[in-house]
Design an enzyme around this catalytic site. Structure first.
Site, PDB file in Angstrom:
ATOM      1  N   ASP A  46       0.813  -0.944   0.160  1.00  0.00           N
ATOM      2  CA  ASP A  46       0.069  -0.012  -0.106  1.00  0.00           C
ATOM      3  C   ASP A  46       0.882   1.237   0.129  1.00  0.00           C
ATOM      4  OD1 ASP A  46      -3.083   1.025   0.857  1.00  0.00           O
ATOM      5  OD2 ASP A  46      -1.286   2.358   1.993  1.00  0.00           O
TER       6      ASP A  46
ATOM      7  N   TYR B  62       3.008   9.698  -0.311  1.00  0.00           N
ATOM      8  CA  TYR B  62       4.076   9.147   0.530  1.00  0.00           C
ATOM      9  C   TYR B  62       5.426   9.545  -0.306  1.00  0.00           C
ATOM     10  CZ  TYR B  62       0.296   6.412   2.603  1.00  0.00           C
ATOM     11  OH  TYR B  62      -0.961   5.977   3.326  1.00  0.00           O
TER      12      TYR B  62
ATOM     13  N   LYS C 277      -2.943   5.881  -4.111  1.00  0.00           N
ATOM     14  CA  LYS C 277      -4.042   6.763  -3.588  1.00  0.00           C
ATOM     15  C   LYS C 277      -3.849   8.172  -4.378  1.00  0.00           C
ATOM     16  CE  LYS C 277      -3.960   4.698   0.988  1.00  0.00           C
ATOM     17  NZ  LYS C 277      -2.452   4.540   0.938  1.00  0.00           N
TER      18      LYS C 277
ATOM     19  N   HIS D 253      -7.802   9.443  -1.547  1.00  0.00           N
ATOM     20  CA  HIS D 253      -7.171   9.520  -0.311  1.00  0.00           C
ATOM     21  C   HIS D 253      -7.831  10.204   0.640  1.00  0.00           C
ATOM     22  CE1 HIS D 253      -2.775   9.345   1.354  1.00  0.00           C
ATOM     23  NE2 HIS D 253      -3.772   9.142   2.355  1.00  0.00           N
TER      24      HIS D 253
END
Length: 299
Positions: free
Chosen positions: A58, A63, A92, A125
């Site tokens: 994931d 990120y 996401k 997200h």
């Protein structure tokens, strides 16, 4: 699509798998990668995950590690006798990329960064748009336009399943009233202090799979005496108890760690279970505590 074990990759374990509402199998245990940065850190964490039976990874645009993950998987999969089809890969949509055209372009960038032709799951997200007030009424229309982009990419088989993250029941009801492709997954903060029983019941009724993030309460819950007591009774680590608590409710988990030994430890969830008394003791901790983000104020 007919559901059968033959459609599950050979490296997966059937009873550690959930079938999504679009007929796609998803592993119940995945590696979360929030705050995993740097090629070597990502590689070591991913290698430990693959060695210990993780088959879901994931990530997210925000990120900042999609390229590192793509590069690591390209090296590690053949080393472990695996292919892209053995890995369930999630990313996401960033809150800054809401809107039909923006969302489509953002998803295609993620595919390029990850070095793959498709994603198994792509999530919105956050229900709000970065830079806009949470109570701005336009949030609803912007996230709906994003969903239209995801539906288009799902039709084009770039996304095997689509879903959302950090949505409340209200956000889900709005989406279900407008969508053509129903969300397959809702990913939310979920742990004994934030059990979200109403949200879990809603998802079960609507055929949406609930996936937990921050299962350890951002690390705060591993020191709670209630958790330590249950862990001691089973000869397990507090983190394992918290992850098992979610799994026994049919909720998948995506624990993150930069430590290979901790990644391995977090995978030891399948040969034991919590008693009803254990579950009740942990459930009694519920106080509606968010350690991450509370989306309830997003219009």
């Amino acid at each position: 699509m007919k559901r059968s074990e033959r459609e599950i990759p050979k490296s997966w374990v059937p009873d550690r798998t959930v079938w999504l509402n679009v007929g796609v199998p998803m592993s119940l245990l995945g590696l979360g990668t929030f705050r995993l940065r740097g090629d070597e850190t990502v590689r070591l964490s991913l290698e430990a995950a693959l060695e210990n039976g993780y088959r879901l990874v994931d990530t997210a645009t925000v990120y900042g590690n999609e390229a590192a993950i793509g590069s690591a998987l390209n090296t590690l999969l053949p080393r472990h006798g695996l292919s892209r089809a053995d890995i369930f890969l999630t990313s996401k949509l960033s809150p800054k990329d809401h809107g039909k055209e923006q969302a489509e372009a953002a998803c295609l960038r993620s595919l390029k960064e990850l070095g793959c032709d498709y994603l198994d799951l792509y999530l919105v997200h956050w229900p709000g748009t970065q830079g806009w007030p949470q109570d701005d009424a336009g949030n609803r229309e912007r996230r709906l336009r994003s969903w239209r982009a995801l539906e288009k990419l799902h039709d084009g088989r770039k996304l095997r399943a689509i879903g959302v993250s950090n949505y409340t029941i209200r956000h889900l009801e709005e989406l279900l009233a407008e969508c053509r492709v129903r969300p397959s997954v809702l990913q939310v903060e979920f742990h004994p202090e934030l059990a979200q029983s109403a949200l879990l019941s809603f998802c079960r009724r609507e055929g949406i799979h609930l996936q937990a993030y921050s299962s350890l309460g951002a690390g705060h819950l591993v020191d709670r005496p209630e958790v330590a007591k249950v862990a001691m009774c089973h000869g397990r680590q507090p983190s394992q108890v918290l992850l098992r608590w979610a799994l026994q409710q049919g909720v998948s988990v995506i624990p993150k760690s930069a430590s290979p030994s901790r990644v391995a430890e977090n995978a030891q969830l399948w040969t034991w279970e919590l008693s009803q008394a254990d579950m009740e003791e942990l459930n009694a901790m519920d106080c509606g505590k968010h350690y991450c983000w509370d989306p309830s104020g997003v219009a």
